[in-house]
Structure formats: structure tokens, C-alpha cells
Design a protein around this motif. Structure first.
Motif, short mmCIF file in Angstrom:
data_model
loop_
_atom_site.label_atom_id
_atom_site.label_comp_id
_atom_site.label_asym_id
_atom_site.label_seq_id
_atom_site.Cartn_x
_atom_site.Cartn_y
_atom_site.Cartn_z
N VAL A 229 40.21 -34.44 60.99
CA VAL A 229 41.17 -33.59 61.70
C VAL A 229 41.69 -32.51 60.75
O VAL A 229 42.10 -32.80 59.62
CB VAL A 229 42.35 -34.42 62.24
N GLY A 230 41.65 -31.28 61.19
CA GLY A 230 42.06 -30.16 60.36
C GLY A 230 43.51 -30.24 59.95
O GLY A 230 44.38 -30.68 60.71
N GLN A 231 43.77 -29.80 58.73
CA GLN A 231 45.12 -29.81 58.16
C GLN A 231 45.50 -28.39 57.71
O GLN A 231 44.65 -27.65 57.20
CB GLN A 231 45.19 -30.75 56.96
N PRO A 232 46.76 -28.01 57.87
CA PRO A 232 47.19 -26.69 57.38
C PRO A 232 47.16 -26.64 55.86
O PRO A 232 47.32 -27.66 55.19
CB PRO A 232 48.62 -26.56 57.92
N ILE A 233 46.97 -25.46 55.33
CA ILE A 233 46.90 -25.25 53.88
C ILE A 233 48.11 -24.42 53.46
O ILE A 233 48.29 -23.29 53.93
CB ILE A 233 45.61 -24.53 53.48
N SER A 234 48.90 -24.96 52.56
CA SER A 234 50.03 -24.22 51.99
C SER A 234 49.66 -23.77 50.58
O SER A 234 49.10 -24.55 49.81
CB SER A 234 51.28 -25.11 51.94
N PHE A 235 49.98 -22.54 50.25
CA PHE A 235 49.52 -21.95 49.00
C PHE A 235 50.65 -21.83 47.98
O PHE A 235 51.82 -21.61 48.33
CB PHE A 235 48.92 -20.58 49.26
N SER A 236 50.27 -21.94 46.71
CA SER A 236 51.26 -21.88 45.62
C SER A 236 51.72 -20.45 45.36
O SER A 236 52.87 -20.22 45.01
CB SER A 236 50.68 -22.48 44.34
N ARG A 237 50.81 -19.49 45.52
CA ARG A 237 51.13 -18.09 45.27
C ARG A 237 50.25 -17.21 46.16
O ARG A 237 49.27 -17.67 46.73
CB ARG A 237 50.88 -17.71 43.80
#
Length: 524
Positions: A229-237
Motif C-alpha cells: 500500500v502506497g505511503q506518503p513521502i515527507s522530505f527533509s529539505r
């Protein structure tokens, strides 16, 4: 392992990010892109595994035609021969977004012969490699499946043949031995536990290509949990802006650190790796703010800022270092605006560590760098020479030494913007009206006296080039200085001294000439 092929882009996805989300690096580094090149992405297909994925291609600003384009050549040239290597993103280096281990991969599949073109048959799909259409190449082409400590997996897809090292992927064949379908793809691309390479965040993985189920050069990434199941990606910068053909430098840029990339079409400026020193010269005023935001987002702080005017146009020179303290900076301010931001910074607990002035068609403009620390300072701007001397004597009485002595020629009069700190530098001297020959002699005599240049600026007054310089005994460093350099001469010295271990501390453009001329100070 559930392996899915790339799907086409579709509608926007918005999702509130969890408070304690794992932060991922972008898979690119800013230093691999020129100032007029950016990453480009838009919302991906809404499928179970890939709904939060990204297709990263590239855009280059074409100044001749005032537009953002996906190719690194003219459109006429591309249309005549549409090859993969003419895409801006093609062959850019890809880096690991998070540490993990390689649980699936392929590395030597040939690329598709060319990008998809308008009018191509959706039935015959001539842009795809025949071996892919026959089932002998994975959907991700040359790709890596990386499993993270929490069991989630990231797919990096469509890379160039051979760019993924054998140390990461043990599969060396070009094609599957039999077509996928009767044999699951995972049986060919899966990596046995004993051969699973461990990778670290930021490690080089491969290069952007056009292999597998791909319509053109790009990098596809998506994150999924152990159930697929796809998961959102949160970015550091990272900073983003909506593409606008009227804005060659982008903007307004939005920082998305701690969250996903904003929805819809976006230009992305990935952070560059933080080095001990990063310097730029002759940056156009209209490009400065975007570059400033990029470097600040990358984790740098600005330590030197110098504005200057050439044939009526403003440029900036700057030096950046790793950010290790709270800071803020402002540039190109009118006297009133400068005073407003100055007062607010002081009220917020910041102190000025560098000030600068330059001339414009609308009169003098001022720039300043602040840091949040305890330090006794004395700063003044837009002083006459007599006022400058008074402030200098006041500073001496307070036991302070000069940090910046910036001069502009306005209305036939020299105007001074100065900064003093209460910090030990031993004995020091300051001169603000030196000719080029006098400055050269001053450098020699000061070196004999055991002092080195710590500040330099240059300006034109009544048709003559003048230099303002500060020399001090401490801190002791090995140093080199140059002045009156063309851009090419400065760059050559910058490169040469860099190989000898020097870092540039100061780079100053002569304010008011009809050509670029630079002075600089290097130390190690």
C-alpha cells in the motif's frame, strides 16, 4: 515482494502528514544542476501502491525563447532527432532517500530507443524496447527496490544501463531468461538475503535513464508498506515553485521541509551537499533571492555579501558556510527599509556581523547579515566622511575594531556604511580611499608589519577606482589576495587556490564600473 510497473500521472493527492513522519532526502543533489536547470514533477497516478509516488523529470529555462523546456537543446533540434540524451534530466545522478537494503534490482537492461512522441501509436508503442514488449525487461527497467528498517520499500526506477553498480545489484544479465508472466517478475529481480547490499542515506545509486515501462527519461520513485500500500513521502529539505515562463529564476519558492512536495506541476530545487565554503560571484540581482533560498534550505548560512553596480545593473558576490547558529540576512534595502529590519533584528536578539552598500539608479542600497549571539557591536549607515571618522573614534574608545567599511560614491560624495565589533584582533589599520596602486603597496607594507587583509570593498569615485580595506594582526592565517581581476582571472585564481587548500573569505566587485572587476581574499 510486490513489484508494480510505472503508471501515468493523474489527479492531485493531498494528505495531512503524520506529526512524527520519517523524513526522506530528495533523490537528487542541487550541485548536479545548473542555476537554470530544475527538477520537475507533477502528481502521480492514483493506484494502490503508487498513489504518493513521483515521476521526476527536468526543466531548463531557455532564455532565447523565454520558457521552461524539458530538453537541453532547441526544440527544432529535438524534434528532428528526439533522443534520450537531449532531455535535461537524462544521466543526472540519483541518491538514496533513506538508508536500507537492496531487496530487488536490475541493472543492465537496454534503454528504450527514444522518448514517446505525440502521435505515436498506443497499440504498437514504438517508443518501447522490443524486449520489454516481449516481457524480458522489468517494468522498472534498471531499478532498485530498497527496504527500510520499518519494512517499507522504495522503488527507484528507469535508470541507465550499467549505472547501478554491481556492488548494489548482483544481476548482470540484460534480459530475463524467459518472459515474465508465466514466471513472476520478482523471481528474477529479487535479491537473496546474503547478497542484499546495505546502503546509507545520500549514497549514489545510479543515473536517470529511460528503461522499462517509461515514456521518456525520468526517475520514478514510490514508497509502499510491506503490504504493497502506497505511503506518503515527507522530505527533509527542498524548495518548490509553480513553473512560470515569465520567471527564469522561479519563485515564489515554497520550502516543503517536513512535508510532501506541493501538489500539481512543480519545479523543485534539491538541496546541495553542505561544504565548508561555497562562493559565488556576479550573481544577477534578479537571480539572487532564489539562490539565497536554495542555499539556506540546503543548510548553509551566508557569511559575506557584496553588492555592486555594472553599467546600471546590480550584481552580488557571496560566500556561504555551514549553518551552525541562528541567522538572517537582507539585501538591496533602501535606507528606511534597512533601518526597519535592522531594528527588528536587534529586538529579536540578533547582532550584525556584516554590512554592505552599493549604488543603484535610485540611490544607495544596503545589505546586512545578522547572527543570534551576544556581541558588542556598533553599526552605522549612510555616513559622510566626517561622520565616519567620528564613529571610528567612538569605536576606538569602546575598544572595538572595524569589520566592514563599505563606501559608495553618491552625488559626488563618499557615503560610508560601517560595522565595528568588540573582538580581539591585535593591532589593526583601516583605509577607505586607496587607489589601486596604493592598495597594492598597502598590502605589501601591512604584510611586513605582520597584518593581513580581513576586509575589502571597491568603488568608483569621481571616475577613479578606490579600495576600502581593513588589516589586522589576528587571527593568524596563511592568506592570498588579488584585486582588479576580470571574472575569468578571478575564477582561475579561485580554482588554483582552491586546489592548494585555500577558501575565499572575501570577494568584492568594483561598484560603478562598466565592466566586472573583482578583488578577493583567500585564507587557510
Amino acid at each position: 515482494m510486490k513489484l508494480l510497473t510505472l503508471a501515468a500521472a493523474a489527479a492531485a493527492i493531498t494528505l495531512a502528514q503524520p506529526v512524527n513522519a520519517v523524513l526522506y532526502d530528495l533523490p537528487f543533489k542541487g550541485h548536479n544542476f545548473s542555476d537554470n536547470e530544475k527538477i520537475y514533477t507533477r502528481d502521480h497516478a492514483v493506484t494502490t501502491s503508487q498513489q504518493y509516488g513521483y515521476d521526476f523529470s527536468g526543466r531548463r529555462y531557455d532564455f532565447d525563447n523565454s520558457r521552461w523546456t524539458l530538453v537541453n537543446t532547441s526544440l527544432a533540434d529535438y524534434d528532428a532527432a528526439p533522443t534520450n540524451n537531449k532531455h535535461t534530466i537524462y544521466n543526472k545522478s540519483i541518491y538514496a532517500m533513506r538508508a536500507g537494503k537492496v531487496v530487488g534490482c536490475w541493472r543492465n537492461a537496454p534503454e528504450n530507443p527514444r522518448p514517446k512522441l505525440a502521435g505515436d501509436s498506443g497499440t504498437t508503442k514504438p517508443w518501447l524496447h522490443t524486449k520489454f514488449k516481449d516481457g524480458y525487461i522489468p517494468g522498472g527497467g534498471n531499478m532498485l527496490w530498497v527496504e527500510h528498517a520499518d519494512g517499507s520499500r522504495m522503488l527507484y526506477a528507469h535508470m541507465t544501463p550499467g549505472s547501478i553498480g554491481q556492488n548494489l545489484c548482483p544481476h548482470n544479465a540484460q534480459y530475463f531468461p524467459t518472459p515474465k508472466g508465466s514466471t513472476p517478475e520478482v523471481d528474477y529481480v529479487g535479491v537473496a538475503p546474503a547478497q542484499q547490499a546495505v546502503i546509507s542515506k545520500g549514497q549514489y545509486l545510479g543515473r536517470v535513464g529511460n528503461s522499462g515501462s517509461s515514456t521518456g527519461p525520468h526517475l520514478h520513485v514510490h514508497l509502499q508498506n510491506s503490504s504493497g500500500v502506497g505511503q506518503p513521502i515527507s522530505f527533509s529539505r527542498g524548495i518548490a515553485t509553480v513553473p512560470d515562463n515569465t520567471k527564469p529564476y522561479g519563485g515564489p519558492w515554497v520550502r516543503f521541509a517536513g512535508s510532501s512536495i506541493p501538489a500539481g506541476p512543480q519545479l523543485i530545487w534539491a538541496p546541495r551537499s553542505v561544504s565548508s565554503n561555497y562562493a559565488r560571484h556576479a550573481v544577477k540581482a534578479e537571480a539572487y533571492q532564489s539562490l539565497f533560498q536554495h542555499l539556506a534550505d540546503s543548510g548553509f548560512k551566508i557569511s559575506w555579501l557584496d553588492g555592486y553596480n555594472v553599467t546600471g545593473k546590480v550584481f552580488y558576490n557571496m560566500v556561504w558556510q555551514p549553518s551552525d547558529i541562528g541567522w538572517r540576512s537582507y539585501h538591496g534595502r533602501s535606507s528606511a527599509s534597512y533601518q526597519t529590519v535592522f531594528n527588528q533584528a536587534i529586538a529579536d536578539g540578533y547582532v550584525p556581523v556584516h554590512v554592505d552598500s552599493h549604488i543603484t539608479g535610485s540611490g544607495p542600497r544596503y545589505s546586512v547579515i545578522f547572527e543570534k549571539k551576544a556581541l558588542a557591536t556598533l553599526a552605522r549607515h549612510n555616513l559622510s566622511y566626517a561622520q565616519h571618522v567620528q564613529v571610528m573614534e567612538q569605536a576606538k574608545d569602546l575598544g572595538m575594531r572595524p569589520v566592514s567599511v563599505s563606501v559608495v560614491s553618491s552625488g559626488g560624495e563618499r557615503r560610508y556604511t560601517t560595522l565595528y565589533h568588540k573582538q580581539p584582533v591585535g593591532n589593526w589599520t583601516m583605509s577607505s580611499q586607496l587607489t589601486a596602486a596604493a592598495y597594492q603597496n598597502k598590502v605589501i607594507s601591512e604584510k611586513t608589519a605582520g597584518r593581513r587583509p580581513i576586509y575589502l570593498s571597491s568603488y568608483v569615485h569621481l571616475g577613479n577606482v578606490n579600495y576600502s580595506a581593513v588589516f589586522a594582526q589576528f587571527p593568524l592565517k596563511t592568506w592570498e589576495a588579488r584585486h582588479g581581476q576580470t571574472s575569468a582571472q578571478y575564477q582561475n585564481n579561485f580554482n588554483m587556490l582552491g586546489t592548494q587548500g585555500y577558501s575565499v573569505d572575501v570577494v568584492a566587485g568594483t561598484d560603478g564600473l562598466n565592466a566586472h572587476r573583482f578583488g578577493a581574499i583567500w585564507t587557510k
